[in-house]
Design a protein around this motif. Structure first.
Motif, short mmCIF file in Angstrom:
data_model
loop_
_atom_site.label_atom_id
_atom_site.label_comp_id
_atom_site.label_asym_id
_atom_site.label_seq_id
_atom_site.Cartn_x
_atom_site.Cartn_y
_atom_site.Cartn_z
N TYR A 223 -32.96 -74.46 -18.05
CA TYR A 223 -31.61 -75.00 -18.13
C TYR A 223 -30.60 -73.86 -18.10
O TYR A 223 -30.93 -72.71 -18.37
CB TYR A 223 -31.44 -75.84 -19.40
N CYS A 224 -29.38 -74.23 -17.73
CA CYS A 224 -28.33 -73.24 -17.59
C CYS A 224 -27.43 -73.32 -18.80
O CYS A 224 -27.10 -74.41 -19.26
CB CYS A 224 -27.54 -73.54 -16.32
N ARG A 225 -27.05 -72.17 -19.34
CA ARG A 225 -26.16 -72.17 -20.50
C ARG A 225 -24.70 -72.27 -20.08
O ARG A 225 -23.84 -72.54 -20.88
CB ARG A 225 -26.38 -70.91 -21.34
N GLU A 226 -24.45 -72.02 -18.80
CA GLU A 226 -23.06 -72.02 -18.32
C GLU A 226 -22.63 -73.36 -17.74
O GLU A 226 -21.48 -73.73 -17.81
CB GLU A 226 -22.87 -70.93 -17.26
N CYS A 227 -23.56 -74.08 -17.10
CA CYS A 227 -23.20 -75.39 -16.56
C CYS A 227 -24.25 -76.40 -17.07
O CYS A 227 -25.09 -76.05 -17.88
CB CYS A 227 -23.12 -75.38 -15.04
N ASP A 228 -24.21 -77.65 -16.58
CA ASP A 228 -25.15 -78.62 -17.16
C ASP A 228 -26.45 -78.75 -16.34
O ASP A 228 -27.18 -79.72 -16.50
CB ASP A 228 -24.47 -79.98 -17.38
N TYR A 229 -26.74 -77.76 -15.50
CA TYR A 229 -27.99 -77.84 -14.74
C TYR A 229 -29.19 -77.70 -15.67
O TYR A 229 -29.25 -76.78 -16.49
CB TYR A 229 -28.05 -76.75 -13.66
N ALA A 230 -30.12 -78.64 -15.56
CA ALA A 230 -31.37 -78.57 -16.32
C ALA A 230 -32.42 -79.30 -15.51
O ALA A 230 -32.14 -80.35 -14.93
CB ALA A 230 -31.21 -79.22 -17.69
N PRO A 391 -31.37 -66.97 -11.29
CA PRO A 391 -30.04 -67.57 -11.26
C PRO A 391 -30.07 -69.09 -11.16
O PRO A 391 -30.93 -69.66 -10.49
CB PRO A 391 -29.42 -66.97 -9.98
N CYS A 392 -29.14 -69.72 -11.86
CA CYS A 392 -28.97 -71.16 -11.79
C CYS A 392 -28.61 -71.55 -10.36
O CYS A 392 -27.76 -70.91 -9.74
CB CYS A 392 -27.84 -71.56 -12.76
N PRO A 393 -29.25 -72.60 -9.81
CA PRO A 393 -28.95 -72.98 -8.42
C PRO A 393 -27.53 -73.52 -8.24
O PRO A 393 -27.04 -73.60 -7.12
CB PRO A 393 -30.00 -74.04 -8.10
N ARG A 394 -26.87 -73.87 -9.33
CA ARG A 394 -25.50 -74.39 -9.23
C ARG A 394 -24.47 -73.27 -9.35
O ARG A 394 -23.56 -73.18 -8.57
CB ARG A 394 -25.23 -75.38 -10.35
N CYS A 395 -24.62 -72.45 -10.43
CA CYS A 395 -23.54 -71.52 -10.73
C CYS A 395 -23.98 -70.06 -10.74
O CYS A 395 -23.15 -69.17 -10.85
CB CYS A 395 -22.89 -71.88 -12.07
N GLY A 396 -25.28 -69.81 -10.64
CA GLY A 396 -25.73 -68.42 -10.55
C GLY A 396 -25.98 -67.73 -11.88
O GLY A 396 -26.54 -66.63 -11.91
ZN ZN Z 1 -25.43 -73.15 -14.02
#
Ligand code: ZN
Length: 576
Positions: A223-230, A391-396
């Motif tokens: 999961y990403c701590r910066e956006c809601d990607y999980a 890196p998160c696929p949404r925000c990196g």
């Molecule tokens: Zn993210």
């Protein structure tokens, strides 16, 4: 309830078969007992917790427009043959025969039964949308039932099925359920996360799992701590991470690597880093031999590979078959010169410059392997496992990793079952369409175990007030003291009359033992009646979840306790 009448047989020792905390504490606290592998009896305390969770679920399903039904546990084979799943389900399905030799199964899930019901009862667009659910036992003959209520063969599930006119309607039903699930798990006091998920054997094309975060969880998620990607790592999207190539392609060369088979051995022997290595893994996809390529420092993700190949069975190929096809044993195989075997390369493979791979000759590897120049792939696809820090696929931002217990899952099924089973409706113009379906499950008994995994300490369970078997326990320090006993009895009667769920520990036992058992069972609020009750007119009140004990005056005590409970219960109410 008087503790002297309550069947809550606690255990001092941890049963040897219990590997994880929830299993240990539910056995020790007298909540459950094993009847057979993966099959449990719920004792009174266990049944009460289960009923509380069920009630929360029921309220949220009803609020979302669901209607409760009860579908049969015993289901006829014909329906499963019609949907094509009688064979697919394989050994996990409990099958039985009646006296006329007709075949049945114990329902592992209820898509077939409910679709058949709707097919015969719903004919017009005017009857849709429809949300039907039930809370019931399910049966799956797990090869290795373990972890108590987390992986049983008989377990309690809530399953809801949505029936809509079109995709737009399904999206709305899905959103409603997604929200209802978030409400349910919040009210149960769980720390959870909805994650993107693989839709697996049930099929369909869009799915989320609700994961209770816990070290004992069988699922791995990022999961990403910066956006809601999980997402479940089974499907978490990987990015290719190309580094600018610092070297020019050199001529391909065969080198002797006697006895060097594993990534570590080869890397040490040839003095290269694992990210230079091309791992070549052979699989049989519905019987056909294919090869998958990932970098030596990466793990292949079989779920992704299987989804990409869209095959029913995917297994590592038999070493003999690999030997025959590649001309070398596993450990010395590689993509260069392989004939007639489709190669599926991970996203990172094309960026490799001067890589290392097996030479398809025993005892040899190739160096300076350059994809594109030295071999051609059938496809370049995302087939590797995503790891923490990528890196998160949404925000990196860097992804974090956690383990989770899957307590719920929501699926968009589309017309998969309605088409096969012929569940149709007629629109306003008289035209027929297949009904668009979704299905939504919550593991009820599993949720109970997940709560214990999250809410416990060394002494025992710490039930959230919303799902506790009883809210309050009254412990008299000395039953032999008439003054103490009278106060405790009186308080018990008053609280019970006021509708508080209370246990009065009236057993002829040492107070010390009663405290230990109350902590093990996990009653949220403990009221101790002791010497000071008689001398100064106060009792000691303590939350199981906190350290400090507070004296409260006898005067107005019942109302005070009700206020404390109401305030604590606020935590589990929905906001907004
Ligand atoms: Zn993210």
């Amino acid at each position: 309830m008087r503790a002297s009448e309550l069947l809550a047989p606690t255990l001092r020792e941890t049963p040897a078969e219990a590997e994880i905390v929830s299993h240990q504490l539910l056995l020790r606290g007298g909540f459950i007992r094993k009847a057979a592998a993966g099959i449990y009896t719920y004792l009174p305390l266990g049944r009460r917790v289960l009923a509380k969770i069920e009630q929360i679920i029921r309220e949220e399903m009803d609020r979302a427009g669901g209607q409760e039904v009860v579908l049969p546990i015993i289901q006829p084979a014909e329906l499963w043959q019609e949907s094509g799943r009688w064979e697919v389900y394989g050994e996990e399905m409990f099958r039985l025969q009646d006296r006329h030799r007709r075949q049945f199964c114990l329902g592992p899930t209820h898509e077939e039964i409910i679709t058949a019901l709707v097919r015969s009862e719903v004919t017009s667009y005017k009857q849709l949308p429809l949300l039907l659910y039930q809370i019931q036992n399910k049966y799956r003959d797990e090869r290795r039932p373990r972890f108590g209520l987390l992986r049983g063969r008989e377990f309690v599930m809530k399953d809801l099925y949505s029936f809509d006119l079109d995709q737009e309607g399904l999206n709305q039903s899905y959103q409603k359920m997604y929200q209802a699930y978030s409400n349910v798990f919040r009210r149960c006091g769980l720390d959870f996360r909805p994650v993107q998920a693989d839709s697996g054997a049930i099929g369909g094309n869009y799915s989320h799992e609700f994961m209770a975060l816990a070290a004992a969880g069988e699922a791995l998620l990022v999961y990403c701590r910066e956006c809601d990607y999980a997402a479940n790592v089974e499907i978490a999207e990987a990015r290719a991470l190309p580094k600018a190539a610092a070297e020019n392609p050199a001529p391909l060369k065969e080198v002797a690597t006697p006895g060097q088979k594993t990534v570590t051995e080869i890397c040490t022997f040839l003095q290269v880093t694992p990210d230079k290595l091309i791992k070549t893994l052979f699989y049989e996809a519905d019987g056909q031999l294919i090869a998958a390529l990932v970098r030596g420092d990466r793990e292949l993700n079989e779920v992704k590979l299987q989804n990409h190949l869209n095959c029913r069975h995917l297994v590592l190929a038999d070493p003999e078959r690999v030997m025959k096809a590649a001309g070398a044993p596993v450990g010395f195989v590689g993509p260069v010169g392989l004939q007639g075997i489709p190669l599926y390369a991970d996203l990172e493979i094309p960026y490799l410059v001067n890589g290392v791979a097996g030479a398809n000759r025993e005892g040899y590897h190739l160096v300076n392997v350059n994809p594109g120049r030295d071999f051609k792939t059938a496809a370049v696809v995302d087939i590797r496992q995503v790891e923490a820090g990528e890196p998160c696929p949404r925000c990196g931002a860097p992804l974090a990793q956690a383990r989770g217990i899957e307590v719920g899952q929501v699926f968009q099924l589309g017309t998969k079952y309605s088409s096969v089973l012929g569940a149709k409706y007629t629109d306003a113009r008289g035209q027929e369409h297949p009904i668009v379906m979704g299905c939504y499950g919550i593991g009820v008994s599993r949720t109970m175990a997940a709560i214990v995994e999250q809410c416990h300490d060394d002494q025992g369970i710490i039930w959230p007030l919303s799902v506790a078997p009883y809210q309050v326990v009254i412990i008299p320090a000395s039953l032999k003291d008439d003054g103490q006993r009278e106060v405790a009895e009186g308080l018990y009667r008053e609280l019970a009359a006021a509708g508080v769920e209370v246990v009065y520990d009236d057993r002829d036992e040492r107070a010390g033992l009663k405290f230990v058992e109350a902590d093990l069972i996990g009653y949220p609020l403990r009221v101790t009646v002791g010497k000071r009750t008689v001398t100064s007119g106060t009792v000691d009140v303590k939350w199981r979840s906190r350290k400090e004990e507070t004296p409260l005056p006898l005067e107005g005590l019942t109302a005070q306790i009700q206020t404390l409970l109401a305030r604590e219960m606020e935590k589990y109410r929905l906001r907004g």
